[in-house]
Write a protein that holds these residues in place. Structure first.
Motif, PDB file in Angstrom:
ATOM      1  N   TYR B 147       0.818  -1.219   0.000  1.00 44.31           N
ATOM      2  CA  TYR B 147       0.000   0.000   0.000  1.00 44.31           C
ATOM      3  C   TYR B 147       0.846   1.260   0.000  1.00 44.31           C
ATOM      4  CZ  TYR B 147      -4.034  -2.896   0.134  1.00 44.31           C
ATOM      5  OH  TYR B 147      -4.975  -3.795  -0.230  1.00 44.31           O
ATOM      6  N   ILE B 148       2.057   1.188   0.581  1.00 42.73           N
ATOM      7  CA  ILE B 148       2.982   2.326   0.463  1.00 42.73           C
ATOM      8  C   ILE B 148       3.329   2.531  -1.006  1.00 42.73           C
ATOM      9  CG2 ILE B 148       5.316   3.126   1.024  1.00 42.73           C
ATOM     10  CD1 ILE B 148       5.010   1.738   3.708  1.00 42.73           C
ATOM     11  N   SER B 149       3.548   1.400  -1.711  1.00 44.69           N
ATOM     12  CA  SER B 149       3.842   1.490  -3.139  1.00 44.69           C
ATOM     13  C   SER B 149       2.695   2.141  -3.883  1.00 44.69           C
ATOM     14  CB  SER B 149       4.071   0.097  -3.721  1.00 44.69           C
ATOM     15  OG  SER B 149       5.188  -0.488  -3.145  1.00 44.69           O
ATOM     16  N   GLY B 150       1.465   1.736  -3.506  1.00 49.69           N
ATOM     17  CA  GLY B 150       0.290   2.318  -4.169  1.00 49.69           C
ATOM     18  C   GLY B 150       0.271   3.829  -4.005  1.00 49.69           C
ATOM     19  N   ALA B 151       0.525   4.284  -2.778  1.00 52.75           N
ATOM     20  CA  ALA B 151       0.510   5.720  -2.522  1.00 52.75           C
ATOM     21  C   ALA B 151       1.636   6.406  -3.278  1.00 52.75           C
ATOM     22  CB  ALA B 151       0.636   5.974  -1.024  1.00 52.75           C
ATOM     23  N   PRO B 183       9.064  10.935 -13.533  1.00 54.26           N
ATOM     24  CA  PRO B 183       8.625   9.994 -12.508  1.00 54.26           C
ATOM     25  C   PRO B 183       7.847   8.819 -13.079  1.00 54.26           C
ATOM     26  CG  PRO B 183       7.357  12.012 -12.385  1.00 54.26           C
ATOM     27  CD  PRO B 183       8.429  12.259 -13.382  1.00 54.26           C
ATOM     28  N   GLY B 184       7.287   9.011 -14.264  1.00 53.21           N
ATOM     29  CA  GLY B 184       6.517   7.932 -14.870  1.00 53.21           C
ATOM     30  C   GLY B 184       7.323   6.662 -15.037  1.00 53.21           C
ATOM     31  N   GLU B 185       8.626   6.811 -15.317  1.00 50.98           N
ATOM     32  CA  GLU B 185       9.493   5.650 -15.498  1.00 50.98           C
ATOM     33  C   GLU B 185       9.573   4.812 -14.223  1.00 50.98           C
ATOM     34  OE1 GLU B 185      10.943   4.481 -18.117  1.00 50.98           O
ATOM     35  OE2 GLU B 185      10.606   6.074 -19.579  1.00 50.98           O
ATOM     36  N   PHE B 186       9.634   5.523 -13.065  1.00 53.03           N
ATOM     37  CA  PHE B 186       9.699   4.789 -11.796  1.00 53.03           C
ATOM     38  C   PHE B 186       8.319   4.270 -11.409  1.00 53.03           C
ATOM     39  CE2 PHE B 186      13.190   7.789 -11.807  1.00 53.03           C
ATOM     40  CZ  PHE B 186      14.266   6.971 -11.515  1.00 53.03           C
ATOM     41  N   ALA B 187       7.303   5.029 -11.819  1.00 52.52           N
ATOM     42  CA  ALA B 187       5.939   4.664 -11.448  1.00 52.52           C
ATOM     43  C   ALA B 187       5.583   3.278 -11.934  1.00 52.52           C
ATOM     44  CB  ALA B 187       4.965   5.696 -11.991  1.00 52.52           C
ATOM     45  N   LYS B 188       6.115   2.905 -13.112  1.00 55.84           N
ATOM     46  CA  LYS B 188       5.717   1.601 -13.651  1.00 55.84           C
ATOM     47  C   LYS B 188       6.201   0.466 -12.750  1.00 55.84           C
ATOM     48  CE  LYS B 188       9.556   1.081 -16.854  1.00 55.84           C
ATOM     49  NZ  LYS B 188      10.068   1.402 -18.156  1.00 55.84           N
ATOM     50  N   VAL B 190       6.870   0.773  -9.358  1.00 53.24           N
ATOM     51  CA  VAL B 190       6.151   0.852  -8.086  1.00 53.24           C
ATOM     52  C   VAL B 190       4.713   0.360  -8.261  1.00 53.24           C
ATOM     53  CG1 VAL B 190       5.580   2.387  -6.189  1.00 53.24           C
ATOM     54  CG2 VAL B 190       7.619   2.818  -7.534  1.00 53.24           C
ATOM     55  N   LEU B 191       4.123   0.713  -9.386  1.00 53.94           N
ATOM     56  CA  LEU B 191       2.758   0.263  -9.679  1.00 53.94           C
ATOM     57  C   LEU B 191       2.696  -1.258  -9.775  1.00 53.94           C
ATOM     58  CD1 LEU B 191       0.978   2.502 -12.354  1.00 53.94           C
ATOM     59  CD2 LEU B 191       0.139   1.837 -10.106  1.00 53.94           C
ATOM     60  N   ALA B 192       3.701  -1.835 -10.433  1.00 53.00           N
ATOM     61  CA  ALA B 192       3.721  -3.289 -10.571  1.00 53.00           C
ATOM     62  C   ALA B 192       3.804  -3.954  -9.196  1.00 53.00           C
ATOM     63  CB  ALA B 192       4.894  -3.719 -11.449  1.00 53.00           C
ATOM     64  N   VAL B 193       4.589  -3.343  -8.297  1.00 54.10           N
ATOM     65  CA  VAL B 193       4.689  -3.878  -6.941  1.00 54.10           C
ATOM     66  C   VAL B 193       3.320  -3.793  -6.258  1.00 54.10           C
ATOM     67  CG1 VAL B 193       5.711  -3.510  -4.656  1.00 54.10           C
ATOM     68  CG2 VAL B 193       7.129  -3.322  -6.710  1.00 54.10           C
ATOM     69  N   PHE B 194       2.683  -2.651  -6.379  1.00 52.83           N
ATOM     70  CA  PHE B 194       1.370  -2.460  -5.744  1.00 52.83           C
ATOM     71  C   PHE B 194       0.345  -3.449  -6.298  1.00 52.83           C
ATOM     72  CE2 PHE B 194      -2.797  -0.272  -6.327  1.00 52.83           C
ATOM     73  CZ  PHE B 194      -3.256  -0.434  -5.029  1.00 52.83           C
ATOM     74  N   PHE B 195       0.272  -3.536  -7.600  1.00 46.70           N
ATOM     75  CA  PHE B 195      -0.703  -4.445  -8.219  1.00 46.70           C
ATOM     76  C   PHE B 195      -0.459  -5.882  -7.768  1.00 46.70           C
ATOM     77  CE2 PHE B 195      -1.256  -1.535 -12.179  1.00 46.70           C
ATOM     78  CZ  PHE B 195      -2.160  -0.759 -11.484  1.00 46.70           C
ATOM     79  N   VAL B 429      17.928   4.643 -15.327  1.00 42.39           N
ATOM     80  CA  VAL B 429      17.997   4.221 -13.923  1.00 42.39           C
ATOM     81  C   VAL B 429      16.844   3.275 -13.600  1.00 42.39           C
ATOM     82  CG1 VAL B 429      17.806   5.016 -11.546  1.00 42.39           C
ATOM     83  CG2 VAL B 429      19.259   6.257 -13.149  1.00 42.39           C
ATOM     84  N   ALA B 430      15.642   3.664 -14.007  1.00 47.62           N
ATOM     85  CA  ALA B 430      14.466   2.859 -13.697  1.00 47.62           C
ATOM     86  C   ALA B 430      14.543   1.490 -14.350  1.00 47.62           C
ATOM     87  CB  ALA B 430      13.209   3.585 -14.154  1.00 47.62           C
ATOM     88  N   ASN B 431      15.033   1.448 -15.589  1.00 45.69           N
ATOM     89  CA  ASN B 431      15.047   0.165 -16.282  1.00 45.69           C
ATOM     90  C   ASN B 431      16.106  -0.781 -15.748  1.00 45.69           C
ATOM     91  OD1 ASN B 431      12.868   0.217 -18.218  1.00 45.69           O
ATOM     92  ND2 ASN B 431      13.921   1.983 -19.080  1.00 45.69           N
ATOM     93  N   TRP B 432      17.243  -0.215 -15.283  1.00 43.54           N
ATOM     94  CA  TRP B 432      18.239  -1.088 -14.635  1.00 43.54           C
ATOM     95  C   TRP B 432      17.660  -1.649 -13.338  1.00 43.54           C
ATOM     96  CZ3 TRP B 432      22.337  -3.648 -16.107  1.00 43.54           C
ATOM     97  CH2 TRP B 432      23.075  -3.202 -17.208  1.00 43.54           C
ATOM     98  N   ALA B 433      16.905  -0.832 -12.603  1.00 39.15           N
ATOM     99  CA  ALA B 433      16.275  -1.318 -11.372  1.00 39.15           C
ATOM    100  C   ALA B 433      15.282  -2.426 -11.697  1.00 39.15           C
ATOM    101  CB  ALA B 433      15.586  -0.161 -10.660  1.00 39.15           C
ATOM    102  N   LEU B 434      14.542  -2.213 -12.781  1.00 41.16           N
ATOM    103  CA  LEU B 434      13.559  -3.213 -13.207  1.00 41.16           C
ATOM    104  C   LEU B 434      14.237  -4.551 -13.497  1.00 41.16           C
ATOM    105  CD1 LEU B 434      10.734  -2.436 -15.742  1.00 41.16           C
ATOM    106  CD2 LEU B 434      12.017  -4.549 -15.943  1.00 41.16           C
ATOM    107  N   VAL B 435      15.360  -4.484 -14.217  1.00 38.06           N
ATOM    108  CA  VAL B 435      16.082  -5.715 -14.545  1.00 38.06           C
ATOM    109  C   VAL B 435      16.624  -6.357 -13.274  1.00 38.06           C
ATOM    110  CG1 VAL B 435      18.150  -6.606 -15.676  1.00 38.06           C
ATOM    111  CG2 VAL B 435      16.619  -5.084 -16.908  1.00 38.06           C
ATOM    112  N   ALA B 436      17.075  -5.517 -12.321  1.00 39.93           N
ATOM    113  CA  ALA B 436      17.606  -6.060 -11.063  1.00 39.93           C
ATOM    114  C   ALA B 436      16.529  -6.848 -10.333  1.00 39.93           C
ATOM    115  CB  ALA B 436      18.131  -4.929 -10.191  1.00 39.93           C
ATOM    116  N   ILE B 437      15.309  -6.315 -10.278  1.00 39.87           N
ATOM    117  CA  ILE B 437      14.222  -7.023  -9.582  1.00 39.87           C
ATOM    118  C   ILE B 437      13.895  -8.329 -10.302  1.00 39.87           C
ATOM    119  CG2 ILE B 437      11.818  -6.885  -8.859  1.00 39.87           C
ATOM    120  CD1 ILE B 437      12.214  -3.832  -8.630  1.00 39.87           C
TER     121      ILE B 437
END
Lengths: 484, 466
Positions: B147-151, B183-188, B190-195, B429-437
């Protein structure tokens, strides 16, 4: 969860797959048309990324190139005596495209022609820059000089050909313009371009090939050829059946001569020497529409030619009534001819009736000077029988020796010619066009036939006549060719 | 009763961890951009670029460190993702460096040379990648922050509304003097985590408590609530931030994850209806979107008047590349002009200079990356990991589709960046984080099952006579 997951995996695969299909469509199917889209700036960039080949006259290039500091276009076209040669070369501009020889032979000049494929491949393999080929013209630079200087600041055009081959020797048109002033996209050049476009004297109009004028009395040569070839008269010294005054058939209008000339039942020779409108008008009406049109067509009227620059078709109308045929036969009404057309008329007479196809490109050369294409003389038509041609030569030579064309005499050379002064404008209000067509003859046949037209001259109305204004120009062009 | 299967007579031989495969692939992933870099220098200046050695060492160093970290902290991770990300990032740097050589698109007004900045961001991105691998010991930790991710996602999505629009879209948070982030790049992520967290809990309710109507399962009203909220937020972004691409991305992501979680086709139909309806309404009212649609339908409009749009320039760029391309440094994609040539339109440079072959290779790299993510989702053992992996992978797939489809004219153009390839700090930055996860999930998924504790049950079977 694995079933929907597999479906999602397939769906994502399809997304990428659709991108692959689309990219194949874009770059493979549509690729060439996008690549060669004239609005695609790369087309121009490629064209000017290497020096263009040259247009060559008498062994010397009249074009050139210089390097620019521009990021898009490395090379720019330059011209030697640009204004004089503009009716031949046209222009090659980074912004405004290409015209005339620069346009028609563009592929050779840029080196992109299929026939230069082998050269290109060698250049590519050896890491050399692609080079353009050359266009070697048939023009004679002395004749061109004479024509351009002769026209001076008068408005008009000159076309000269070699009657025996059809090779074009001079093509001048004034007022002219220097194509190097519009070669690039700088502010200066775009200003020059808009000034040229706005100029009401139309300096960019190629009057020698692409402007038709009423040929006036010079057209009487065609009428005479029709009369002799169709057996209306068999000798140039035989009195014609010519009433004076002559009323145009079906009307009450009388056709006048320029003053009190001895035109009543005059012989063909005398009628041409003094330029009788009544004689040739009546003759045209007697011959009729069909025969006059057939004769004009044999001289090349009503047909545009690719020499290889496309010319405008000269006109002799069809479907006219008798009075209109009579007027047309003296080069008025709807009859209109380019200077090149009238040079062809004079040329056919000089070459004993055989009309050669005019051409201005002698050779196309690869960058390594190999000849890619060589043009040889071709016959266009037999415009009249050799006998008729010789009779007309006698008449035209009489015009120069003792008629309206005495200004064209060249000592020691047989010259035949015909003057013309054509009316134009509403009620003939415009200044008439002064015409002169002629040929010179030597023991080896005729090396040159010329047509000169001067639009309105810097003279007053009375003084304008083909003999006074145009004949001296024709004379100097012929002298240049004869090396006098 | 199943003692036969629970036997210790076959001891688990350690599954091959494929780390050496990764190292070999990384060698290529570093070498290819390095050769491309030399190629650009030779084509543009006739010499190998001066920074070649430093660049090579730097890239090789980063790749090596990343590899060693993965070898140590995620030894069973997927061997393909790191090399693919390295290769795409490296190619992106070369392409940006190549476009930096064109003065007309490197003016101070357009931000000057972009490659040094992108290199810096890539370095930061790899550091973040390493940090994620090192500190995120198990992806299920993320489940705690649902829910923190959602917010946070909501905040990231709404924030750009308060900043001025750039190029007609409100996608950036601009901090004067520092720079801007997207921020949209990071949002994807965080949104995936929330969903994932949300759907893991609600999936049974969403899947089972529904009415059957005309062969479809219709959700209950109260289950519909969150979906309608997401839809409303997406449409809000579309209207206020005039960003069609992000809307497609977030909504597509949600529908995909909902479908995977509930296994109900009806959600897809429902989602498509909502998205289609919303897009139609916005397409008819928003002038910005209308312009984009018109350019898509007729990219060559205005060309005859000498007003070639960017869309037309991009088409010419692709077309001029043909099958094999002009070669790096020898195309004219700078004619596209503006700031987009190094970011949104970077694929056009690939198309012109590397040709159809190059674009297909790049698209296949993305395809491979996405499908490795899907494979990870299939292999994952926990529903949260499955959902997160499928969410992140499909987000990547949708983004690639929206950008590449827009640039090639398959769909209307929207402002988004090609992951890894395009210039843009936030994106890389966001896409490297995505690959890391994704790597972390795949490590957990591919890790051999722990050896079962020896139990007395599995002792050789005895027949007990009673």
């Amino acid at each position: 969860m694995n079933k929907p997951l597999r479906r999602v995996a397939i769906f994502c695969g399809l997304l990428i797959f659709s991108l692959l299909i689309r990219d194949n469509w874009l770059q493979f199917v549509d690729g060439d048309s996008l690549k060669n889209d004239p609005h695609n700036r790369r087309v121009l960039i490629n064209e000017y990324a290497k020096p263009r080949g040259d247009i060559i006259v008498g062994g010397k290039a009249v074009t050139g190139h210089k390097t620019t500091g521009d990021s898009d276009f490395q090379y720019e076209r330059t011209y030697t005596d640009g204004a004089e040669w503009a009716p031949v070369t046209g222009f090659a501009s980074q912004v405004y495209g290409t015209t005339l020889l620069e346009g028609v032979e563009d592929k050779i000049l840029t080196g992109d022609d299929d026939r230069l494929f082998f050269n290109r491949t060698i250049d590519m393999l050896t890491g050399k820059q692609q080079q353009g080929g050359d266009v070697v013209t048939t023009l004679n630079s002395k004749a061109q000089d004479a024509a351009f200087k002769g026209l001076g600041d008068k408005k008009g055009a000159v076309a000269a050909i070699n009657p025996q081959t059809g090779a074009i020797l001079a093509l001048a048109s004034t007022p002219s313009y220097d194509p190097s002033t519009i070669a690039d996209g700088s502010a200066k050049d775009s200003k020059a371009w808009s000034a040229l476009q706005a100029d009401k004297n139309q300096p960019m109009l190629n009057r020698a090939l692409r402007q038709t004028y009423p040929p006036g009395s010079t057209f009487k040569i065609v009428t005479a050829a029709a009369a002799l070839d169709n057996g209306l008269y068999s000798s140039i010294d035989e009195p014609t059946d010519s009433p004076l005054p002559y009323t145009l058939p079906g009307t009450t209008t009388t056709l006048n001569n320029e003053g009190p000339l001895p035109c009543h039942n005059a012989t063909l020779k005398v009628a041409l020497e003094v330029s009788c409108n009544t004689v040739f008008g009546h003759m045209g009406a007697q011959l009729g529409q069909a025969k006059m049109l057939a004769q004009a067509d044999k001289f090349g009227f009503n047909k545009s030619l690719d020499i290889p620059v496309r010319t405008v078709a000269s006109n002799f109308s069809n479907g006219m009534n008798s009075s209109q045929v009579a007027l047309s036969s003296i080069g008025q009404f709807n009859t209109a001819a380019t200077p090149l057309q009238m040079a062809m008329v004079a040329g056919a007479v000089a070459n004993n009736g055989k009309l050669m196809t005019p051409y201005m490109v002698d050779q196309l050369r690869a960058p390594n000077l190999n000849v890619v294409q060589e043009n040889s003389p071709k016959e266009l038509d037999q415009a009249m029988t050799p006998q008729t041609a010789q009779k007309i030569q006698g008449m035209m030579e009489a015009v120069v020796s003792g008629g309206t064309g005495t200004m064209a005499q060249i000592p020691g050379v047989t010259v035949g010619g015909k003057t013309g002064t054509a009316q134009h404008g509403e009620n003939n209000s415009g200044l008439p066009y002064a015409w002169f067509i002629s040929y010179a003859k030597t023991a080896q046949g005729s090396p040159v036939a010329v047509a000169v037209v001067v639009e309105d001259g810097n003279a007053n109305r009375e003084e304008i006549s083909g003999g006074g204004l145009a004949a001296p120009i024709a004379k100097s062009v012929m002298e240049a060719v004869l090396n006098k | 009763m199943s003692s036969a299967s629970n036997t210790t007579t076959i001891s688990p031989v350690g599954a091959p961890n494929r780390r050496n495969t990764e190292l070999a692939l990384l060698l290529f992933a570093v070498a290819i951009p390095l050769l491309a870099y030399a190629n650009v220098g030779l084509a543009k200046h006739g010499s190998v670029p001066a920074g070649m050695l430093g660049y090579g060492l730097g890239m090789g160093g980063f790749a090596l460190v990343a590899h060693l970290v993965v070898r140590k902290f995620a030894p069973y991770a997927d061997p393909l993702m790191l090399p693919i990300a390295t290769l795409l990032n490296g190619l992106g740097l070369v392409l940006i460096y190549r476009l930096d050589q064109e003065p007309s698109v490197t003016t101070p007004a357009l931000g000057g040379p972009r490659a040094p900045g992108q290199l810096l961001w890539s370095g930061l991105a790899v550091l973040l990648f390493i940090a994620v691998i090192v500190f995120l010991k198990d992806h299920r930790i993320l489940n705690r922050y649902t829910y923190i991710s959602g917010a946070a996602a909501l905040l990231l999505l709404i924030a750009p509304m308060f900043f001025p629009a750039v190029n007609g879209s409100r996608l950036w948070i601009v901090i004067p003097g520092v720079g801007s982030i997207q921020p949209g790049e990071f949002a994807k992520i965080v949104l995936a985590v929330f969903f994932s967290g949300y759907l893991m809990v609600k999936r049974d309710a969403l899947a089972l408590a529904s009415r059957r109507f005309m062969g479809m399962y219709l959700p209950r009203g109260r289950d519909l609530g969150p979906i309608l909220v997401i839809w409303a937020v997406s449409m809000g972004i579309l209207i206020v931030e005039t960003d069609l691409g992000s809307t497609l991305l977030y909504f597509g992501l949600f529908v995909v994850m909902l479908y995977v979680a509930t296994e109900r086709t009806s959600w897809i139909v429902f989602g498509l209806l909502l998205a289609g309806g919303g897009a139609t309404v916005v397409g008819m009212t928003s002038s910005h979107v209308k312009v984009r649609i018109n350019e898509w339908l007729d990219p060559m409009q205005g060309v005859a008047q000498g007003l070639a749009s960017e869309a037309a320039q991009v088409r010419w760029s692709f077309g001029s590349g043909g099958v094999l391309g002009t070669g790096l440094g020898q195309g004219y994609s700078r004619l596209i002009g503006g700031i987009g040539v190094k970011s949104d339109y970077i694929l056009a440079t690939v198309g012109e200079e590397l040709g159809l072959a190059g674009v297909m290779a790049v698209l296949l790299l993305y395809g491979l990356l996405v499908e490795r993510g899907m494979r990870t989702a299939l292999a994952a053992r926990d529903p949260f990991g499955k959902l997160l992996a499928v969410g992140l992978s499909s987000a990547m797939a949708i983004q690639v589709f929206v950008v590449a489809g827009g640039v090639t004219g398959l769909i209307p153009l929207t402002g988004m960046t090609m992951p890894f390839l395009a210039q843009g700090g936030s994106s890389v930055v966001a896409n490297w984080a995505l690959v890391a996860i994704l790597l972390r999930i795949s490590d957990t998924a591919r890790r051999p099952a722990p050896a079962p504790a020896p139990s007395p049950d599995s002792e050789p079977t005895q027949v007990v006579r009673l």
